[in-house]
Structure formats: structure tokens, C-alpha cells
Design a protein around this motif. Structure first.
Motif, PDB file in Angstrom:
ATOM      1  N   PHE B 107       0.860  -1.164   0.000  1.00  0.00           N
ATOM      2  CA  PHE B 107       0.000   0.000   0.000  1.00  0.00           C
ATOM      3  C   PHE B 107       0.909   1.230   0.000  1.00  0.00           C
ATOM      4  O   PHE B 107       1.616   1.476   0.961  1.00  0.00           O
ATOM      5  CB  PHE B 107      -0.900   0.030   1.239  1.00  0.00           C
ATOM      6  CG  PHE B 107      -1.776  -1.188   1.385  1.00  0.00           C
ATOM      7  CD1 PHE B 107      -1.807  -1.898   2.572  1.00  0.00           C
ATOM      8  CD2 PHE B 107      -2.563  -1.630   0.341  1.00  0.00           C
ATOM      9  CE1 PHE B 107      -2.606  -3.011   2.711  1.00  0.00           C
ATOM     10  CE2 PHE B 107      -3.363  -2.748   0.464  1.00  0.00           C
ATOM     11  CZ  PHE B 107      -3.385  -3.442   1.666  1.00  0.00           C
ATOM     12  N   ASP B 108       0.865   2.000  -1.082  1.00  0.00           N
ATOM     13  CA  ASP B 108       1.750   3.155  -1.198  1.00  0.00           C
ATOM     14  C   ASP B 108       1.348   4.043  -2.353  1.00  0.00           C
ATOM     15  O   ASP B 108       1.188   3.549  -3.475  1.00  0.00           O
ATOM     16  CB  ASP B 108       3.196   2.668  -1.427  1.00  0.00           C
ATOM     17  CG  ASP B 108       4.175   3.813  -1.570  1.00  0.00           C
ATOM     18  OD1 ASP B 108       4.809   3.920  -2.638  1.00  0.00           O
ATOM     19  OD2 ASP B 108       4.281   4.627  -0.626  1.00  0.00           O
ATOM     20  N   PRO B 109       1.149   5.336  -2.148  1.00  0.00           N
ATOM     21  CA  PRO B 109       1.200   5.990  -0.856  1.00  0.00           C
ATOM     22  C   PRO B 109      -0.137   5.877  -0.123  1.00  0.00           C
ATOM     23  O   PRO B 109      -1.081   5.269  -0.641  1.00  0.00           O
ATOM     24  CB  PRO B 109       1.473   7.447  -1.231  1.00  0.00           C
ATOM     25  CG  PRO B 109       0.700   7.614  -2.500  1.00  0.00           C
ATOM     26  CD  PRO B 109       0.837   6.298  -3.232  1.00  0.00           C
ATOM     27  N   TRP B 110      -0.169   6.481   1.042  1.00  0.00           N
ATOM     28  CA  TRP B 110      -1.393   6.600   1.823  1.00  0.00           C
ATOM     29  C   TRP B 110      -1.853   8.063   1.797  1.00  0.00           C
ATOM     30  O   TRP B 110      -1.021   8.979   1.698  1.00  0.00           O
ATOM     31  CB  TRP B 110      -1.146   6.191   3.264  1.00  0.00           C
ATOM     32  CG  TRP B 110      -0.782   4.743   3.451  1.00  0.00           C
ATOM     33  CD1 TRP B 110       0.245   4.063   2.858  1.00  0.00           C
ATOM     34  CD2 TRP B 110      -1.432   3.810   4.314  1.00  0.00           C
ATOM     35  NE1 TRP B 110       0.270   2.759   3.287  1.00  0.00           N
ATOM     36  CE2 TRP B 110      -0.744   2.580   4.195  1.00  0.00           C
ATOM     37  CE3 TRP B 110      -2.510   3.882   5.189  1.00  0.00           C
ATOM     38  CZ2 TRP B 110      -1.116   1.431   4.899  1.00  0.00           C
ATOM     39  CZ3 TRP B 110      -2.871   2.751   5.900  1.00  0.00           C
ATOM     40  CH2 TRP B 110      -2.181   1.535   5.746  1.00  0.00           C
ATOM     41  N   GLY B 111      -3.160   8.265   1.895  1.00  0.00           N
ATOM     42  CA  GLY B 111      -3.642   9.608   2.118  1.00  0.00           C
ATOM     43  C   GLY B 111      -3.264  10.067   3.516  1.00  0.00           C
ATOM     44  O   GLY B 111      -2.785   9.268   4.335  1.00  0.00           O
ATOM     45  N   GLN B 112      -3.497  11.321   3.793  1.00  0.00           N
ATOM     46  CA  GLN B 112      -3.086  11.878   5.086  1.00  0.00           C
ATOM     47  C   GLN B 112      -4.025  11.478   6.222  1.00  0.00           C
ATOM     48  O   GLN B 112      -3.713  11.704   7.387  1.00  0.00           O
ATOM     49  CB  GLN B 112      -2.993  13.419   5.010  1.00  0.00           C
ATOM     50  CG  GLN B 112      -4.305  14.173   5.172  1.00  0.00           C
ATOM     51  CD  GLN B 112      -5.094  14.300   3.890  1.00  0.00           C
ATOM     52  OE1 GLN B 112      -4.890  13.552   2.926  1.00  0.00           O
ATOM     53  NE2 GLN B 112      -6.002  15.278   3.889  1.00  0.00           N
ATOM     54  N   GLY B 113      -5.153  10.850   5.856  1.00  0.00           N
ATOM     55  CA  GLY B 113      -6.103  10.432   6.873  1.00  0.00           C
ATOM     56  C   GLY B 113      -7.211  11.452   7.081  1.00  0.00           C
ATOM     57  O   GLY B 113      -6.999  12.662   6.951  1.00  0.00           O
ATOM     58  N   THR B 114      -8.386  10.958   7.378  1.00  0.00           N
ATOM     59  CA  THR B 114      -9.545  11.796   7.682  1.00  0.00           C
ATOM     60  C   THR B 114     -10.132  11.349   9.012  1.00  0.00           C
ATOM     61  O   THR B 114     -10.519  10.185   9.159  1.00  0.00           O
ATOM     62  CB  THR B 114     -10.617  11.684   6.577  1.00  0.00           C
ATOM     63  OG1 THR B 114     -10.080  12.164   5.342  1.00  0.00           O
ATOM     64  CG2 THR B 114     -11.856  12.492   6.950  1.00  0.00           C
ATOM     65  N   LEU B 115     -10.175  12.245   9.974  1.00  0.00           N
ATOM     66  CA  LEU B 115     -10.740  11.932  11.287  1.00  0.00           C
ATOM     67  C   LEU B 115     -12.252  12.127  11.246  1.00  0.00           C
ATOM     68  O   LEU B 115     -12.727  13.227  10.944  1.00  0.00           O
ATOM     69  CB  LEU B 115     -10.126  12.821  12.363  1.00  0.00           C
ATOM     70  CG  LEU B 115     -10.745  12.702  13.759  1.00  0.00           C
ATOM     71  CD1 LEU B 115     -10.593  11.290  14.312  1.00  0.00           C
ATOM     72  CD2 LEU B 115     -10.144  13.729  14.714  1.00  0.00           C
ATOM     73  N   ILE B 116     -12.954  11.059  11.527  1.00  0.00           N
ATOM     74  CA  ILE B 116     -14.411  11.122  11.666  1.00  0.00           C
ATOM     75  C   ILE B 116     -14.737  10.931  13.148  1.00  0.00           C
ATOM     76  O   ILE B 116     -14.376   9.912  13.743  1.00  0.00           O
ATOM     77  CB  ILE B 116     -15.102  10.035  10.831  1.00  0.00           C
ATOM     78  CG1 ILE B 116     -14.703  10.152   9.354  1.00  0.00           C
ATOM     79  CG2 ILE B 116     -16.620  10.127  10.995  1.00  0.00           C
ATOM     80  CD1 ILE B 116     -15.066  11.451   8.702  1.00  0.00           C
ATOM     81  N   THR B 117     -15.395  11.906  13.721  1.00  0.00           N
ATOM     82  CA  THR B 117     -15.802  11.832  15.121  1.00  0.00           C
ATOM     83  C   THR B 117     -17.315  11.744  15.177  1.00  0.00           C
ATOM     84  O   THR B 117     -18.015  12.573  14.582  1.00  0.00           O
ATOM     85  CB  THR B 117     -15.326  13.065  15.906  1.00  0.00           C
ATOM     86  OG1 THR B 117     -13.902  13.192  15.782  1.00  0.00           O
ATOM     87  CG2 THR B 117     -15.696  12.947  17.378  1.00  0.00           C
TER      88      THR B 117
END
Lengths: 111, 120
Positions: B107-117
Motif C-alpha cells: 500500500f503506497d502511498p497513503w492519504g493523510q487520513g480523515t478523522l471522523i468523530t
């Protein structure tokens, strides 16, 4: 509980070598093929360090190496540096297109 | 450089829905799969499944069927993750990651991430 077991933590001093193990604990991961390793610094996205058991992507330091024997894969980091302090995850793909397992992760502390 | 850029953090109430976007750049979008990975607070990585960007066919991991939907907008090289009927346990960082089509050996690259609260 993960199908792949890693030690919760390992530590080493700068310049030393450490090894993180990843052991298959269930047959759900099939033949334990194609193990990859990911480094994750706090608050950051994971980064691939090793793929297909022992291949290193372009740009990854040759201080990182991977191996596998039977039900255990290993990530070795030689010449430890402060920047290596991070969480490390192993990952196994069974080959059937529908199942990928991550290990529980190992926190590496550089003393 | 090859990059995945995700949409921003979201705060949702239980029962609501959310859509996370993952926009790819600097490579041919339909040549590689998009995988989705969840990371609950203080926890490890959990593979949610993948979508074949060539055929649009999604595959969901065990535990991510029913309320989770992967979709594509290939015209803008973007993958989407939709989560319906949000629960508090869905609170996590969601990552997209590029990988080979149907062969999840990296797995490459990865996104920066999304925080769901998810919170009332």
C-alpha cells in the motif's frame, strides 16, 4: 484479536539493531504470503518500508530489512536512529483478493 | 509526486452519514486499486476493503459490510468512502491507500487520513 501477533514494544539505543517479529496466529491469513511492513509516526499516515517479505521500496533506507521463516516474519532495523522511533505494523495478504490482515503494531523506542 | 489527498475532518451525530474523499494525482488512477483502512483512537490498523478502479467493483472486509460503501468518480481521479448510520464506534481516522489491483502486497502511498468523530 489480530491474526498476526507482534510484540507491543521494543527498544534499542542509537546505533544498535533491533528485530520486530510478526507471527501468524490463525490460519485465516492463509499461506502467510506477501508480508509487508509499515512505519507510522504519531499523527502521520503509515509508510511502506518492506513489501513481499523482503523487498525495499525506492527511497527506504537499506538499514531496514525483512525476512520470513515459517509462520514468523521479521523486520530488522540496523544502525538505529532517533527518527526510527515510531509504530511498526506487519501486514499479510492471503492471495485470495478478499483478506488482508494487519498485526497489532509494535512501538519502537530509541533510548 | 504520486499523492492521495483526503477530505477534512468531520464531526457527526449518531445515525448520520458521512462521505470521505480521496483524490489521486500524478499517476493513472485506473491502473491501481484504492484500499481503505481504519484506525480507531490509540488502536492499530484495520483493512476495510478495496475498490477496483478499473471496473468499479468493491470488496468489503468482514465487519465492513452493510453500512460502508466504496465508490469512484474516475473523471476526477477520486475515490469515496460512505458510511451510513454512524455509530460512536465509527470514530476513527480513515485512510485511503493505493495498491495493485487485486493483489494487496503493498500500500503506497497513503492519504493523510480523515478523522471522523461521531458524538451526540
Amino acid at each position: 484479536q489480530s491474526a498476526l501477533t507482534q510484540p507491543a514494544s521494543v527498544s534499542g539505543s542509537p546505533g544498535q539493531s533491533i528485530t520486530i517479529s510478526c507471527t501468524r496466529t490463525t490460519s485465516n491469513v492463509g499461506n502467510f504470503n506477501l508480508v509487508s511492513w509499515y512505519q507510522q509516526h504519531p499523527g502521520k499516515a503509515p509508510k511502506v518500508m518492506i513489501y513481499e517479505d523482503n523487498k525495499r521500496p525506492s527511497g527506504v533506507s537499506n538499514r531496514f530489512s525483512g525476512s520470513k521463516s515459517g509462520n514468523t516474519a521479521s523486520l530488522t532495523i540496523s544502525g538505529l536512529q532517533a527518527e526510527d522511533e515510531a509504530d511498526y505494523y506487519c501486514c499479510s495478504y492471503t492471495g485470495n483478493g478478499a483478506y488482508v490482515a494487519f498485526g497489532g503494531g509494535t512501538k519502537l523506542t530509541v533510548l | 509526486q504520486v499523492q492521495l489527498v483526503q477530505s477534512g475532518s468531520e464531526l457527526k451525530k449518531p445515525g448520520a452519514s458521512v462521505k470521505v474523499s480521496c483524490k489521486a494525482s500524478a499517476y493513472t488512477f485506473t491502473n491501481y486499486a484504492i484500499n481503505w483502512v481504519r484506525q480507531a483512537p490509540g488502536q492499530g490498523l484495520e483493512w476495510m476493503g478495496w475498490i477496483n478502479t478499473n471496473t468499479g467493483t468493491p470488496t468489503y472486509a468482514q465487519g465492513f459490510t452493510g453500512r460502508f460503501v466504496f465508490s469512484l468518480d474516475t473523471s476526477v481521479s477520486t475515490a469515496h468512502l460512505l458510511i451510513f448510520s454512524l455509530e460512536a464506534e465509527d470514530t476513527a481516522v480513515y485512510y485511503c491507500a493505493r495498491g495493485p489491483q487485486g493483489r494487496h502486497n503493498w500500500f503506497d502511498p497513503w492519504g493523510q487520513g480523515t478523522l471522523i468523530t461521531v458524538s451526540s
